[in-house]
Design a protein around this motif. Structure first.
Motif, PDB file in Angstrom:
ATOM      1  N   LYS A 123       0.804  -1.219   0.000  1.00 26.14           N
ATOM      2  CA  LYS A 123       0.000   0.000   0.000  1.00 26.14           C
ATOM      3  C   LYS A 123       0.845   1.281   0.000  1.00 26.14           C
ATOM      4  CE  LYS A 123      -3.774  -2.375   2.262  1.00 26.14           C
ATOM      5  NZ  LYS A 123      -4.767  -2.341   3.308  1.00 26.14           N
ATOM      6  N   PRO A 124       1.655   1.498  -1.018  1.00 30.36           N
ATOM      7  CA  PRO A 124       2.537   2.674  -1.024  1.00 30.36           C
ATOM      8  C   PRO A 124       1.792   4.005  -1.013  1.00 30.36           C
ATOM      9  CG  PRO A 124       2.609   1.549  -3.139  1.00 30.36           C
ATOM     10  CD  PRO A 124       1.827   0.682  -2.209  1.00 30.36           C
ATOM     11  N   ALA A 125       0.620   4.097  -1.641  1.00 31.95           N
ATOM     12  CA  ALA A 125      -0.138   5.361  -1.644  1.00 31.95           C
ATOM     13  C   ALA A 125      -0.598   5.713  -0.231  1.00 31.95           C
ATOM     14  CB  ALA A 125      -1.330   5.252  -2.589  1.00 31.95           C
ATOM     15  N   GLU A 126      -1.090   4.724   0.514  1.00 36.11           N
ATOM     16  CA  GLU A 126      -1.500   4.977   1.906  1.00 36.11           C
ATOM     17  C   GLU A 126      -0.313   5.371   2.759  1.00 36.11           C
ATOM     18  OE1 GLU A 126      -3.742   2.037   4.059  1.00 36.11           O
ATOM     19  OE2 GLU A 126      -5.235   1.905   2.466  1.00 36.11           O
ATOM     20  N   ARG A 127       0.804   4.727   2.548  1.00 33.16           N
ATOM     21  CA  ARG A 127       2.000   5.030   3.338  1.00 33.16           C
ATOM     22  C   ARG A 127       2.484   6.461   3.096  1.00 33.16           C
ATOM     23  NH1 ARG A 127       4.236   0.741   5.960  1.00 33.16           N
ATOM     24  NH2 ARG A 127       3.478  -1.312   5.350  1.00 33.16           N
ATOM     25  N   ARG A 128       2.313   6.959   1.884  1.00 34.79           N
ATOM     26  CA  ARG A 128       2.700   8.349   1.610  1.00 34.79           C
ATOM     27  C   ARG A 128       1.764   9.326   2.311  1.00 34.79           C
ATOM     28  NH1 ARG A 128       3.997   5.944  -3.403  1.00 34.79           N
ATOM     29  NH2 ARG A 128       1.945   6.388  -4.250  1.00 34.79           N
ATOM     30  N   ILE A 129       0.491   9.026   2.349  1.00 32.31           N
ATOM     31  CA  ILE A 129      -0.482   9.915   2.994  1.00 32.31           C
ATOM     32  C   ILE A 129      -0.366   9.865   4.517  1.00 32.31           C
ATOM     33  CG2 ILE A 129      -2.953  10.291   3.407  1.00 32.31           C
ATOM     34  CD1 ILE A 129      -3.421   9.399   0.519  1.00 32.31           C
ATOM     35  N   PHE A 130      -0.217   8.660   5.075  1.00 32.34           N
ATOM     36  CA  PHE A 130      -0.218   8.485   6.525  1.00 32.34           C
ATOM     37  C   PHE A 130       1.185   8.377   7.119  1.00 32.34           C
ATOM     38  CE2 PHE A 130      -4.500   6.792   5.401  1.00 32.34           C
ATOM     39  CZ  PHE A 130      -5.222   7.778   6.041  1.00 32.34           C
ATOM     40  N   ALA A 149      -3.574   2.780   6.805  1.00 33.10           N
ATOM     41  CA  ALA A 149      -4.826   3.185   7.458  1.00 33.10           C
ATOM     42  C   ALA A 149      -5.331   2.172   8.468  1.00 33.10           C
ATOM     43  CB  ALA A 149      -5.899   3.457   6.400  1.00 33.10           C
ATOM     44  N   GLU A 150      -5.132   0.901   8.214  1.00 30.96           N
ATOM     45  CA  GLU A 150      -5.676  -0.103   9.123  1.00 30.96           C
ATOM     46  C   GLU A 150      -4.947  -0.158  10.470  1.00 30.96           C
ATOM     47  OE1 GLU A 150      -3.399  -4.086   7.458  1.00 30.96           O
ATOM     48  OE2 GLU A 150      -5.318  -3.521   6.619  1.00 30.96           O
ATOM     49  N   ARG A 151      -3.843   0.539  10.599  1.00 29.74           N
ATOM     50  CA  ARG A 151      -3.106   0.593  11.868  1.00 29.74           C
ATOM     51  C   ARG A 151      -3.340   1.886  12.651  1.00 29.74           C
ATOM     52  NH1 ARG A 151       2.653  -1.655   9.660  1.00 29.74           N
ATOM     53  NH2 ARG A 151       1.911  -3.737   9.133  1.00 29.74           N
ATOM     54  N   LEU A 152      -4.099   2.813  12.084  1.00 30.92           N
ATOM     55  CA  LEU A 152      -4.286   4.134  12.707  1.00 30.92           C
ATOM     56  C   LEU A 152      -5.133   4.085  13.974  1.00 30.92           C
ATOM     57  CD1 LEU A 152      -5.080   6.540   9.736  1.00 30.92           C
ATOM     58  CD2 LEU A 152      -2.910   6.179  10.881  1.00 30.92           C
ATOM     59  N   HIS A 153      -4.655   4.794  14.971  1.00 28.82           N
ATOM     60  CA  HIS A 153      -5.461   5.081  16.153  1.00 28.82           C
ATOM     61  C   HIS A 153      -5.977   6.513  16.075  1.00 28.82           C
ATOM     62  CE1 HIS A 153      -4.886   1.502  18.581  1.00 28.82           C
ATOM     63  NE2 HIS A 153      -3.618   1.507  18.243  1.00 28.82           N
ATOM     64  N   LEU A 154      -5.106   7.425  15.582  1.00 30.35           N
ATOM     65  CA  LEU A 154      -5.457   8.837  15.527  1.00 30.35           C
ATOM     66  C   LEU A 154      -4.578   9.538  14.494  1.00 30.35           C
ATOM     67  CD1 LEU A 154      -7.268  10.944  16.986  1.00 30.35           C
ATOM     68  CD2 LEU A 154      -5.371  11.362  18.517  1.00 30.35           C
ATOM     69  N   ALA A 155      -5.173  10.466  13.752  1.00 30.28           N
ATOM     70  CA  ALA A 155      -4.423  11.253  12.769  1.00 30.28           C
ATOM     71  C   ALA A 155      -4.873  12.708  12.853  1.00 30.28           C
ATOM     72  CB  ALA A 155      -4.657  10.709  11.363  1.00 30.28           C
ATOM     73  N   LEU A 156      -3.902  13.601  13.026  1.00 27.26           N
ATOM     74  CA  LEU A 156      -4.181  15.038  13.060  1.00 27.26           C
ATOM     75  C   LEU A 156      -3.646  15.675  11.780  1.00 27.26           C
ATOM     76  CD1 LEU A 156      -3.060  16.039  16.679  1.00 27.26           C
ATOM     77  CD2 LEU A 156      -5.343  15.423  15.896  1.00 27.26           C
ATOM     78  N   THR A 157      -4.362  16.652  11.269  1.00 30.08           N
ATOM     79  CA  THR A 157      -3.894  17.370  10.088  1.00 30.08           C
ATOM     80  C   THR A 157      -2.751  18.311  10.477  1.00 30.08           C
ATOM     81  OG1 THR A 157      -5.439  19.198  10.322  1.00 30.08           O
ATOM     82  CG2 THR A 157      -6.180  17.288   9.019  1.00 30.08           C
ATOM     83  N   ILE A 158      -2.098  18.840   9.473  1.00 35.91           N
ATOM     84  CA  ILE A 158      -0.965  19.741   9.717  1.00 35.91           C
ATOM     85  C   ILE A 158      -1.380  20.941  10.563  1.00 35.91           C
ATOM     86  CG2 ILE A 158       0.582  21.374   8.554  1.00 35.91           C
ATOM     87  CD1 ILE A 158       0.885  19.241   6.336  1.00 35.91           C
ATOM     88  N   ASN A 159      -2.495  21.583  10.214  1.00 42.58           N
ATOM     89  CA  ASN A 159      -2.912  22.770  10.966  1.00 42.58           C
ATOM     90  C   ASN A 159      -3.476  22.430  12.338  1.00 42.58           C
ATOM     91  OD1 ASN A 159      -2.073  24.862   9.235  1.00 42.58           O
ATOM     92  ND2 ASN A 159      -3.754  24.385   7.865  1.00 42.58           N
ATOM     93  N   GLN A 160      -3.968  21.216  12.536  1.00 46.36           N
ATOM     94  CA  GLN A 160      -4.364  20.807  13.883  1.00 46.36           C
ATOM     95  C   GLN A 160      -3.128  20.715  14.775  1.00 46.36           C
ATOM     96  OE1 GLN A 160      -6.652  17.264  12.795  1.00 46.36           O
ATOM     97  NE2 GLN A 160      -8.433  18.162  13.818  1.00 46.36           N
ATOM     98  N   SER A 162      10.187  12.509   6.764  1.00 46.08           N
ATOM     99  CA  SER A 162      10.301  13.437   5.640  1.00 46.08           C
ATOM    100  C   SER A 162       9.273  13.013   4.595  1.00 46.08           C
ATOM    101  CB  SER A 162      11.702  13.396   5.036  1.00 46.08           C
ATOM    102  OG  SER A 162      12.637  13.855   5.962  1.00 46.08           O
ATOM    103  N   ALA A 163       8.183  13.739   4.539  1.00 44.75           N
ATOM    104  CA  ALA A 163       7.108  13.395   3.606  1.00 44.75           C
ATOM    105  C   ALA A 163       7.597  13.567   2.176  1.00 44.75           C
ATOM    106  CB  ALA A 163       5.890  14.260   3.872  1.00 44.75           C
ATOM    107  N   THR A 164       7.421  12.523   1.370  1.00 44.67           N
ATOM    108  CA  THR A 164       7.878  12.573  -0.014  1.00 44.67           C
ATOM    109  C   THR A 164       6.829  13.146  -0.950  1.00 44.67           C
ATOM    110  OG1 THR A 164       7.154  10.303  -0.346  1.00 44.67           O
ATOM    111  CG2 THR A 164       9.458  10.633   0.288  1.00 44.67           C
ATOM    112  N   THR A 165       5.586  13.161  -0.525  1.00 45.81           N
ATOM    113  CA  THR A 165       4.504  13.727  -1.322  1.00 45.81           C
ATOM    114  C   THR A 165       3.644  14.603  -0.425  1.00 45.81           C
ATOM    115  OG1 THR A 165       3.063  11.836  -0.891  1.00 45.81           O
ATOM    116  CG2 THR A 165       4.401  11.738  -2.882  1.00 45.81           C
TER     117      THR A 165
END
Length: 131
Positions: free
Chosen positions: A20-27, A32-43, A94-97
């Motif tokens: 799942k390389p696309a998910e790994r770039r976003i998260f 996604a199936e391992r997420l407990h919590l995700a905050l956006t950059i501005n949060q 270091s986010a690549t995308t």
């Protein structure tokens, strides 16, 4: 010969296939199936330290925090302090995308059952709309 020499060389140079390389770039390197919590950059940048983060850090075993390396240390230092207090490993990625996420808390190696790992406030909605 079962495997092509070029395939063996590619594997040696670049490593194995990534799931799942696309998910790994976003998260921020997790899925996604391992997420407990995700905050956006501005949060993460806001002056508010979300209490949900501290609750997850205290309650969930075998977790890790991933932080978007595009953020300044002053944006996320309070979250690092919380991770250190609770002995939770963290990694600055270091986010690549382009990604809307600034901080992700995920299980290190197994899927979890979190139906909705987002704090949907006004800041979240604005960041997701921009993305």
């Amino acid at each position: 010969m079962a495997r092509d020499v070029n395939e063996v060389l590619e594997h040696a140079i670049r490593g194995g296939l990534e799931t799942k390389p696309a998910e790994r770039r976003i998260f921020l390197t997790t899925i996604a199936e391992r997420l407990h919590l995700a905050l956006t950059i501005n949060q993460v940048r806001s002056n508010v330290v979300y209490p949900e983060v501290e609750r997850v850090l205290k309650a969930k075993p075998n977790i890790q925090m991933f932080i978007n390396g595009q953020l300044a240390y002053s944006d996320y230092n309070e979250y690092v302090k919380l991770a250190m207090i609770n002995n939770i490993p963290y990694t600055v990625v270091s986010a690549t995308t382009d990604t809307p996420f600034g901080l992700v808390i995920a299980n290190q190696n197994i899927p979890v059952e979190t139906s909705h790992p987002y704090i949907e406030d006004d800041v979240h909605k604005q960041d997701i709309e921009r993305y």
